[in-house]
Design an enzyme around this catalytic site. Structure first.
Site, PDB file in Angstrom:
ATOM      1  N   PHE A 280      44.384  29.923 -30.173  1.00  0.00           N
ATOM      2  CA  PHE A 280      44.816  29.311 -31.440  1.00  0.00           C
ATOM      3  C   PHE A 280      44.404  30.190 -32.614  1.00  0.00           C
ATOM      4  O   PHE A 280      43.222  30.493 -32.790  1.00  0.00           O
ATOM      5  CB  PHE A 280      44.183  27.913 -31.580  1.00  0.00           C
ATOM      6  CG  PHE A 280      44.464  27.244 -32.905  1.00  0.00           C
ATOM      7  CD1 PHE A 280      45.654  26.575 -33.121  1.00  0.00           C
ATOM      8  CD2 PHE A 280      43.533  27.288 -33.945  1.00  0.00           C
ATOM      9  CE1 PHE A 280      45.924  25.956 -34.341  1.00  0.00           C
ATOM     10  CE2 PHE A 280      43.788  26.678 -35.173  1.00  0.00           C
ATOM     11  CZ  PHE A 280      44.985  26.009 -35.367  1.00  0.00           C
ATOM     12  N   ASP A 534      48.293  10.842 -22.415  1.00  0.00           N
ATOM     13  CA  ASP A 534      47.361  10.870 -23.543  1.00  0.00           C
ATOM     14  C   ASP A 534      47.898   9.988 -24.660  1.00  0.00           C
ATOM     15  O   ASP A 534      49.067   9.591 -24.650  1.00  0.00           O
ATOM     16  CB  ASP A 534      47.159  12.310 -24.026  1.00  0.00           C
ATOM     17  CG  ASP A 534      48.480  12.996 -24.358  1.00  0.00           C
ATOM     18  OD1 ASP A 534      49.070  12.620 -25.378  1.00  0.00           O
ATOM     19  OD2 ASP A 534      48.920  13.880 -23.595  1.00  0.00           O
ATOM     20  N   GLU A 614      59.460  -7.983   5.288  1.00  0.00           N
ATOM     21  CA  GLU A 614      58.986  -7.151   4.165  1.00  0.00           C
ATOM     22  C   GLU A 614      59.833  -7.401   2.920  1.00  0.00           C
ATOM     23  O   GLU A 614      59.318  -7.460   1.800  1.00  0.00           O
ATOM     24  CB  GLU A 614      59.033  -5.666   4.535  1.00  0.00           C
ATOM     25  CG  GLU A 614      57.908  -5.241   5.462  1.00  0.00           C
ATOM     26  CD  GLU A 614      58.084  -3.817   5.980  1.00  0.00           C
ATOM     27  OE1 GLU A 614      57.061  -3.185   6.304  1.00  0.00           O
ATOM     28  OE2 GLU A 614      59.237  -3.346   6.094  1.00  0.00           O
TER      29      GLU A 614
END
Ligand code: DGJ
Length: 731
Positions: A280, A534, A614
């Site tokens: 950066f 996030d 099922e």
């Protein structure tokens, strides 16, 4: 509530249960004086001691500087300096026009305003009832100005932070590091907890006492990553679910990040969190600014569970946007694990029909429908339907799905390009990659340079063509590799350090455009499962595929780790076929259903291959989920056991906001002889109410259920599950 005391120059930020305080001292240092359980507005700088410590320098150049005991190396600060005497984890690193890397930020002024500050092109919390504090600091020697931004959400005990750095000097400067958050504590007897792992084993809790020096987690993969999550906790060493002081910090950012916790020589702690400084560099010409992503803080005076509840509530109501805020997500059927790339329209319709008959509401066509996509080696970037597989395209397929009473959804991987694609043949320079160097491939694919507007415009036009062509209510936005060879043809050599962040801003820009133009479209985030799970992503994608690992037992840990910070309603979770593709393990369909219900709930298998029994179980599961979705997705989530310590029994609980309804789920791990008895103490109930379990005759006292508990039968066999539904009656 934000209160400024002019006499003491303290600024106190109150939420319902917590207080945060800072003070501009007479030398201009913005001291951090308190963050913890709610107290008054007393000036807590009285706790600081000014002791002359060897090798801790004293600033000079200010009038009336005090004794040798004043050192930036020992004082807790709101945003630490760089290169001028504080040797702890750095908040910012700025290379000045003369080549020095020095920054000495001093208080100038502050402002308190109703409402929440706005961040340009970055995800952020929003909503009513906020207050904003903005504090201006300046380096008197270079003119670099920092605006520290604080948002106060009193109700949720949430504080947000960001920083805007502006070059007010006359020469250029370069930002080499800008942390969003710096939080100093005058204690070091704390545990640092992080959520780590890898692909198919995301967000495993690791917790350990701080040791001297810096402990850190981060990502330089261009995504927030499967390996470490941008959410960390600092808590008292004996803090547990229901007691002890805890601090949770989440970064609203989906790219490279760094979280550092440093225990210093004098037993203080500093937490910094922000964009990873590796790779950066951001030049600022005079007058230019840079805004860091938002960080969010919750302090819980009474344990990890209340911290989780604060984050969940704030994210559900103030980060996720309409129309999916508080809305039940559709029960979906996804074809990926059933077919991978090998399908045709009839096969898809068969899968959809079976699921529709059992109650599923949305069919998602996963990877393989476009270009020449018969394996993962080709086709990415060519977003037109492969008519060999799907004659008549979506125009023919979608009405067949809609005729089953289902909505239609589509997988797409907008950020990627295959070398074997028309897009790459036409625009090889649109992929990230430095001139003269062959790029590394990941899953056989390259990464499009999303920092470039023309690249994004092209992809957006292709996406719009598809979305406008038929009725699509959902997309799964996938991203299947880490970034490498990061170099942008659009930037000059001296600005290449901007590329990772500009890439992320580009992703957010495209997601925001989608939201603007297709406001009802539900976008599920995905990065090979949970590689980009996030808080930043949740602002655009209200749910995220939690992991490519769909094994119910592995999922107990993955989902538990995820929900320390992120709400259950955001956790993409499906029932898949057995033996499981990742682990080879077979678990009962009931157990797979119970585990997937602690999330968005759906299926990723060919239900036509199930037995009649099922299918009946699946029908009941879907109905149960629909009936309980409000409770599961809007209720409070409680961890009743710790699956990271012991998987013998894993149990959790959802409690409705009015505490009149609860759902308790329990899953057993691998079995052994002489299992312990299981008495579980329930949580979050109303002690004044009595509860009926699964509609039975007997009523249980709420207080007794919480303090004495409820006993479960000894379960024989491994990977079994029990779910209990509690409803309250007045006493
Ligand atoms: C990775 C995703 O996580 C899977 O669910 C699936 O969509 C594949 N990609 C498809 O390539």
């Amino acid at each position: 509530m934000i209160i400024y005391n002019e006499q003491s120059r303290t600024i106190t930020l109150h939420t319902r249960r917590t207080t945060y305080q800072m003070k501009a001292d007479k030398h201009g240092t913005l001291l951090h004086t308190y963050y913890g359980p709610r107290v008054g507005e007393e000036d807590l700088s009285r706790l600081l001691q000014y002791v002359d410590r060897g090798f801790s320098p004293n600033p000079s150049g200010f009038a009336a500087l005090p004794v040798r005991g004043y050192s930036l190396d020992t004082l807790p600060q709101e945003y630490s300096t760089c290169g001028v005497g504080d040797f702890r984890a750095l908040s910012a690193e700025v290379e000045q026009a003369d080549g020095s890397v020095l920054l000495d930020l001093r208080y100038v002024s502050h402002e308190i305003q109703p409402g929440k500050y706005a961040l340009e092109n970055l995800p952020a919390f929003f909503g009513q009832g906020w207050e904003t504090l903005s504090v201006t600091l300046r380096d008197p020697f270079s003119g670099v100005e920092a605006e520290l931004l604080y948002g106060v959400d009193e109700e949720d005990d949430l504080l947000t932070r960001s920083i805007r750095l502006t070059n007010r000097g006359s020469g250029p400067v370069t930002l080499c590091r800008v942390m969003s958050l710096c939080l100093d504590f005058t204690r070091a007897d704390l545990d640092f907890a992080t959520f780590d792992g890898g692909h198919v084993k995301e967000r495993t809790l690791h917790r350990a006492p701080l040791r001297p020096g810096i402990q850190s987690v981060g990502s330089v993969r261009g995504t927030s990553s499967h390996q470490h999550n941008p959410f960390v906790i600092l808590c008292e060493e004996d803090a547990g679910e229901d007691h002890g002081l805890c601090y949770g910090a989440a970064l609203l950012y989906s790219g490279n990040f760094l979280a550092e916790a440093e225990r210093s020589q004098f037993e203080h702690t500093r937490l910094v969190m922000g964009i990873h400084p590796s790779h950066f560099r951001w030049p600022l010409a005079p007058g230019e600014s840079f805004t860091a992503p938002e960080a969010a803080l919750v302090c819980s005076p009474d344990g990890l569970t209340p911290m989780t509840h604060r984050f969940h509530r704030a994210m559900r109501e103030r980060l996720i946007r309409d129309p999916y805020q508080g809305k039940r997500r559709p029960v979906l059927i996804n074809n990926w694990e059933a077919t991978e790339f090998t399908f045709d329209a009839d096969r898809l319709v068969d899968i959809a029909r079976e699921a529709a008959e059992l109650g599923a509401e949305l069919f998602v066509m996963d990877d393989g429908w476009f270009g020449t996509r018969d394996s993962d080696l080709s086709g990415l970037g060519d977003w037109t339907v492969n008519e060999k597989k799907l004659p008549g395209g979506l125009g023919a397929l979608v009405p067949r799905i809609k005729a089953l009473g289902m909505d239609f959804g589509l997988w797409i991987e907008p950020e990627m390009v295959s070398e074997d694609s028309d897009l790459y043949r036409a625009h090889p320079d649109w992929a990230l990659g430095a001139p003269g160097r062959p790029q590394s491939l990941g899953r056989g694919q390259l990464v499009l340079d999303f920092s470039r507007k023309e690249v994004r415009d092209h992809i957006y036009a292709a996406m719009s063509r598809i979305l406008d062509s038929t009725d699509i209510s959902y997309i799964k936005w996938d991203m299947n590799r880490s970034l490498s060879d990061v170099w942008s043809a659009a930037l000059p050599a001296e600005r290449q350090g901007e590329t990772y962040h500009r890439y992320m801003l580009g992703v957010y820009d495209l997601l925001e455009r989608l939201r603007r133009d297709y406001p009802r479209l539900l976008v599920e985030g995905c990065s090979g499962g949970g590689g980009r799970f996030d808080a930043g992503m949740l602002h655009y994608t209200p749910q995220i595929w939690c992991s490519d690992n769909t094994d119910a037992i592995d999922r107990l840990r993955i989902q538990c780790g995820t929900t320390f910070c992120y709400p259950v309603s955001t956790v993409g979770a499906h029932v898949s076929a057995v033996p499981n593709g990742q682990t080879g393990r077979s678990t009962p369909i009931e157990t797979r259903g119970v585990v997937a219900m602690c999330g968005t709930f759906g299926y990723e298998m060919d239900l036509g291959a199930c037995t009649r029994e099922e299918k009946e179980i699946v029908r009941r599961q879907i109905q149960t989920f629909k009936d309980r979705a409000g409770l599961i997705q809007a209720g409070d989530y409680y961890r009743l056991t710790d699956p990271f310590r012991d998987l013998t029994y894993t149990a959790w609980q959802h409690v409705s906001p009015d505490r009149r309804e609860a759902l308790v789920s329990l899953v057993t791990g691998s079995t052994r002889a002489a299992l312990p008895f299981t008495i579980l103490k329930l949580k979050g109930l109303d002690p004044t109410l009595r509860y009926r379990v699964d509609g039975g005759e007997r009523l249980y006292d709420g207080a007794a259920l919480m303090h004495a508990g409820i006993s479960f039968p000894l379960i024989s066999g491994e990977y079994q599950s029990i779910q209990l539904h509690l409803t309250a009656e007045p006493k």
